[in-house]
Design a protein around this motif. Sequence first.
Motif, short mmCIF file in Angstrom:
data_model
loop_
_atom_site.label_atom_id
_atom_site.label_comp_id
_atom_site.label_asym_id
_atom_site.label_seq_id
_atom_site.Cartn_x
_atom_site.Cartn_y
_atom_site.Cartn_z
N ILE A 1 0.92 -1.38 0.06
CA ILE A 1 0.03 0.01 0.13
C ILE A 1 0.80 1.16 0.03
O ILE A 1 0.55 2.23 -0.84
N TRP A 2 1.88 1.22 0.78
CA TRP A 2 2.89 2.39 0.95
C TRP A 2 3.56 2.60 -0.39
O TRP A 2 3.45 3.80 -1.01
N ARG A 3 3.84 1.78 -0.87
CA ARG A 3 4.66 1.68 -2.39
C ARG A 3 3.86 2.02 -3.41
O ARG A 3 4.18 2.89 -4.15
N GLN A 4 2.57 1.64 -3.51
CA GLN A 4 1.66 2.01 -4.45
C GLN A 4 1.42 3.43 -4.50
O GLN A 4 1.18 4.18 -5.51
N ASN A 5 1.06 3.94 -3.23
CA ASN A 5 0.92 5.66 -3.04
C ASN A 5 1.88 6.34 -3.46
O ASN A 5 1.71 7.37 -4.16
N LYS A 6 3.15 5.88 -3.18
CA LYS A 6 4.41 6.76 -3.44
C LYS A 6 4.43 6.77 -5.02
O LYS A 6 4.75 7.80 -5.66
N THR A 7 4.31 5.31 -5.71
CA THR A 7 4.35 5.39 -7.16
C THR A 7 3.54 6.30 -7.82
O THR A 7 3.72 6.88 -8.80
N ASN A 8 2.29 6.32 -7.18
CA ASN A 8 1.04 7.04 -7.92
C ASN A 8 1.50 8.46 -7.80
O ASN A 8 1.14 9.10 -9.13
N VAL A 9 2.09 8.84 -6.91
CA VAL A 9 2.25 10.48 -6.57
C VAL A 9 3.50 10.60 -7.61
O VAL A 9 3.25 11.74 -8.45
N ARG A 10 4.49 9.94 -7.80
CA ARG A 10 5.68 10.32 -8.65
C ARG A 10 5.24 10.41 -10.29
O ARG A 10 5.64 10.97 -10.97
N ARG A 11 4.38 9.30 -10.46
CA ARG A 11 3.93 9.20 -11.77
C ARG A 11 2.94 10.33 -12.16
O ARG A 11 3.24 10.82 -13.22
N ALA A 12 2.26 10.85 -11.24
CA ALA A 12 1.40 12.03 -11.46
C ALA A 12 2.25 13.23 -11.88
O ALA A 12 2.15 14.00 -12.65
N HIS A 13 3.10 13.17 -11.04
CA HIS A 13 4.36 14.44 -10.98
C HIS A 13 5.15 14.37 -12.41
O HIS A 13 5.10 15.43 -13.02
N CYS A 14 5.50 13.19 -12.54
CA CYS A 14 6.19 13.01 -13.75
C CYS A 14 5.40 13.24 -15.10
O CYS A 14 5.93 14.12 -16.07
N ASP A 15 4.31 12.85 -15.22
CA ASP A 15 3.39 13.16 -16.29
C ASP A 15 2.95 14.56 -16.32
O ASP A 15 3.00 15.12 -17.47
N ALA A 16 2.65 15.25 -15.31
CA ALA A 16 2.58 16.69 -15.38
C ALA A 16 3.79 17.66 -15.92
O ALA A 16 3.37 18.45 -16.76
N ARG A 17 4.85 17.30 -15.42
CA ARG A 17 6.04 17.98 -15.73
C ARG A 17 6.19 17.77 -17.18
O ARG A 17 6.51 18.73 -18.16
N LYS A 18 5.93 16.51 -17.76
CA LYS A 18 6.08 16.19 -19.27
C LYS A 18 5.20 17.01 -19.94
O LYS A 18 5.61 17.73 -21.17
N GLU A 19 4.14 16.94 -19.71
CA GLU A 19 2.96 17.79 -20.46
C GLU A 19 3.38 19.22 -20.60
O GLU A 19 3.03 19.84 -21.43
#
Length: 492
Positions: A269-287
């Motif tokens: 659960i901890w790892r999945q939450n952290k991954t979701n946050v980083r992925r959202a951050h990465c996608d936002a920066r890229k766009e």
Amino acid sequence: MAGLSFYSLSNCILHVLLVHYCQSRLIGPNQPITATAGEDITLPCHLVPGENVAAMTLEWTRPDLDPRFVFLWRAGQDLINMKNPSYIGRSSLFTDELKHGNISLKLCKVKPADEGRYRCHIPEKNEEAFIDLVVASSAVSSPVISLEGIDRDKTGVVLECKSEGWHPKPELLWLDAEGNLLSAGPTETLRGPDDLYTVSSRVTVEKRHSNNITCRVQQKQISKSRETHRHVPDEFFELTSCSAAPIVIGLAVSLAVSIILILIGVFFIWRQNKTNVRRAHCDARKEQETANRPESDKTERDQEQDKLMLQDIVACEKNQHAVEKLKEADEKLKAAHRQLEKKDAEISNMKKEPDTSKPPPEKSQTSFEEQNKSDSANHSSKTGDITVVEVEKNGSYIFLKNTSSENKLLSGWKLKLQINNRESATYEFKENFILKAGKTLLLRQDAVNKPNETDADLLWMNMVIWNIGDDVKIDLISNTGEEQMLFKNKIM
């Protein structure tokens, strides 16, 4: 004149002494009278020296009854309307013996309820005598010993002994092979509407007591005793001593697996939450970077940032792959946990009851189910093909045979055994037990060695024991309730 007066005075004194010392006394027995239920008895009571009492009032009473009169003789008649109803037609005097002072009471068809203290009384003479009556039951059952379970705390076997039809109330004793008393639980005593007693008791037998146990039921007052011996196989003691270790190991493994699963779940659960946050951050920066600047306008610093962002995206993808691997591992651990629980349940079942029947031939699951359905449909209600080959005269075993040309599936079938029209005992065949066509089955006590070669050999733990002269009845009951009498005869 003086001499005459002295003579008259002497005669008077002599008359008084004769009256005082020669008065009749009522005499009864010094010991209790013991009778068997159903027989006729006499309670003795008579005057000594004897004299005619036919014209006197004679009373037989029991102080504990209401009305208290067992028999009342007055003015040369039996006053029936004064009697206690339970004695009407059963109590009488020997009227021809009344002229000799014999007022003994005759009781017909004695019952356990007749037991007690009786008073024989002649009011005119103020004489009385007391007689105690003890009534013994006519037929008592031999004790029946049955296996009730396993005491894991003492690594012993729990046995129960039960006997019926006693009167007066008996005592129950447990003895080891050397005749020593065993410490047992309290004896439970039940008194039925027929005034007969049923007694039962339980005892935990440990290996050190030897395997031979005796249950004795006795009534010292009437000098009657019955006892039954039982041999406890070594397998039961081995089961109690070794069954605890697999259970402890299974519980320890289950606890460890549960803790590991909880930790993995928290980490996931901890790892999945952290991954979701980083992925959202990465996608936002890229766009944002792609939309705001064309490729030609990017500076060296911007290119460096794009490179870092690309590395973040790659890292995000690697993290996602790791999460999938963790899910896979979690599923494998859960499957292992379920397998351990299944093994633990199998160990518990082995501990509760060892399987003594022969296993069926190995078949695939589909073909075995089809065979069960076919046998149930074709033979579930046909009991006539199972016959009794032999009933051992000393109550050791019953020998059966499948005389048909088809296999018999006996799941849910029962064999009912009744001795002398008393309470019956029932054996239920285990699930999926099959008696093949033309094959034999030996159903025996656990203490009896296998007498001859048979195709199937089953142990009946609570098998009722019969003896020569007993009336034995054996019925076979199918899984649809159809009942067929296989055997009914006196054992010779």
